[in-house]
Design an enzyme around this catalytic site. Structure first.
Site: not given
Length: 404
Positions: A146, A258-259, A387, A391
């Site tokens: 994942a 935010l990341e 993050a 793509e």
């Protein structure tokens, strides 16, 4: 009645507020720049060569005021906003990318997320230690199966058993994983609900059933410890849940915007350092009897790098301004989701262009693994993957454009 000139003046002040630093922010940036240059920069080479993380470095960062930027002063933090937190991350990353990566995982992904979403008891229990560096934080989201589909394909589960949850599964590519004391972990509490059946937990790594399966060997950011984590019947109290059961997706998405804005700032800091290194080398390297900086081809490269740095900076500042003060539960959709994905996309690609050109300016020396420009070059690819890949960022932008 407001005149046209007054309206224009107000607009200009708003623009300046978003794209320039306050006196307090400038003082913080100057402090962080000094200690990062004097304390963190000299560690770069050994950290990269040996994949070494100094045992006391987080405590040292706590003493230097580099941790808990958004935490209240009464809990040991600096009481600043997310914009200032990103500025700190930008400067640290400029002088030591590996420390910048670990700092972001600790201070933003773990500590700031806990501040925004944790209970009063959880905040009081963990935040002071995270601010001082006595505790090291991490975020546990990505799994072996994942990555881009981190929520839909999540296999880690948390099953309620009385006053406890039993966690089973694994997480991979976890920054700070091998050294973390606390992990903000995501697991499925209701498989039938898919992504809407995910819950967040704050996990102490001395819990029985938790182990670090392996420390991973990376191409770049090598000093920042990254690992695979395994949970085998790992029992945690029900009070370890962050928020309500099956509401973890809102915790993830509110922090993800935010990341991405923070990642854009990291790109800016590292691109700025690439420019400095390229400029320094161009001035001292001589060919055909004169410094290569005197050649128009080199001047063109330097001008292009500078343009990439400053454009990425302006874009990242705009995204950070939008993220600052974002209400709890907001984000993960709409304008902010589109904007942060775009800032992250652009900054990642801008840094790639900048460091590639700066490395080219160095010629053969840039190809040597022990040079600083080479360390920056090897680190750059992560910033187009972490993050959300480039793509995925484009998909988010397009989806929000089409939704409007």
């Amino acid at each position: 009645m407001t005149t046209q000139s007054e309206a224009i003046s107000a607009d200009l002040e708003a623009i300046r507020a978003n794209y320039s630093l306050t006196d307090e922010q400038r003082q913080i940036v100057d402090h962080v720049d000094r200690v990062s240059r004097e304390v963190l920069h000299p560690l770069q080479a050994r950290m990269d060569d040996e994949e070494w993380w100094p045992d006391d470095l987080f405590k040292q960062m706590g003493e230097l005021g580099l941790l808990g930027i958004t935490a209240p002063e009464e809990l040991g933090g600096s009481g600043q906003n997310e914009f200032t937190q990103a500025l700190v991350s930008e400067v640290i990353s400029k002088w030591n990318p590996a420390v910048g990566l670990s700092h972001g995982a600790h201070d933003n992904l773990c500590l700031n997320n806990l501040l925004r979403n944790g209970s009063e008891e959880q905040v009081k229990k963990y935040v002071p230690g995270l601010c001082s560096g006595e505790l090291v934080g991490a975020l546990g989201l990505t799994e072996p199966g994942a990555g881009s589909d981190a929520l839909g394909s999540m296999a880690t589960t948390a099953r309620r058993d009385g006053d406890e949850y039993i966690i089973n599964g694994s997480k991979i590519y976890i920054t700070n994983g091998p050294i973390a004391d606390v992990i903000l972990l995501y697991a499925k509490t209701d498989k039938s609900k898919g992504a809407k059946g995910i819950s967040a937990f704050i996990i102490e790594t001395d819990n029985p059933g938790f182990k670090v399966a392996q420390k991973l060997d990376k191409m770049g950011f090598r000093g920042s410890p990254t690992g695979e984590l395994v949970f085998e019947d790992c029992r945690v109290p029900a009070s370890a849940m962050v928020g309500q059961e099956n509401t973890g997706v809102s915790v993830v998405m509110s922090g993800l915007d935010l990341e991405r804005a923070m990642v854009a700032s990291v790109c800016v800091g590292m691109a700025e350092r690439a420019l400095e290194l390229g400029l320094e080398y161009a001035k001292i390297r001589e060919q055909f009897g004169k410094p290569i900086a005197s050649f128009q081809m080199m001047q063109s490269k330097l001008a292009e790098i500078y343009t990439e740095v400053e454009t990425a900076r302006a874009f990242s500042y705009r995204a950070l301004a939008a993220c600052t003060g974002l209400p709890k539960g907001a984000g993960g959709r709409g304008e902010i989701h589109k904007l942060t994905a775009a800032a992250c996309l652009y900054a990642g690609e801008a840094f790639n262009k900048a460091v590639t050109e700066a490395c080219h300016i160095h010629g053969g020396s840039g190809y040597m693994q022990d040079t600083e420009i080479n360390r920056l070059f090897r680190a750059n690819k992560l910033l187009e993957i972490g993050a959300g890949t480039s793509e995925v960022r484009k998909i988010i932008i397009a989806e929000e454009l089409l939704r409007a």
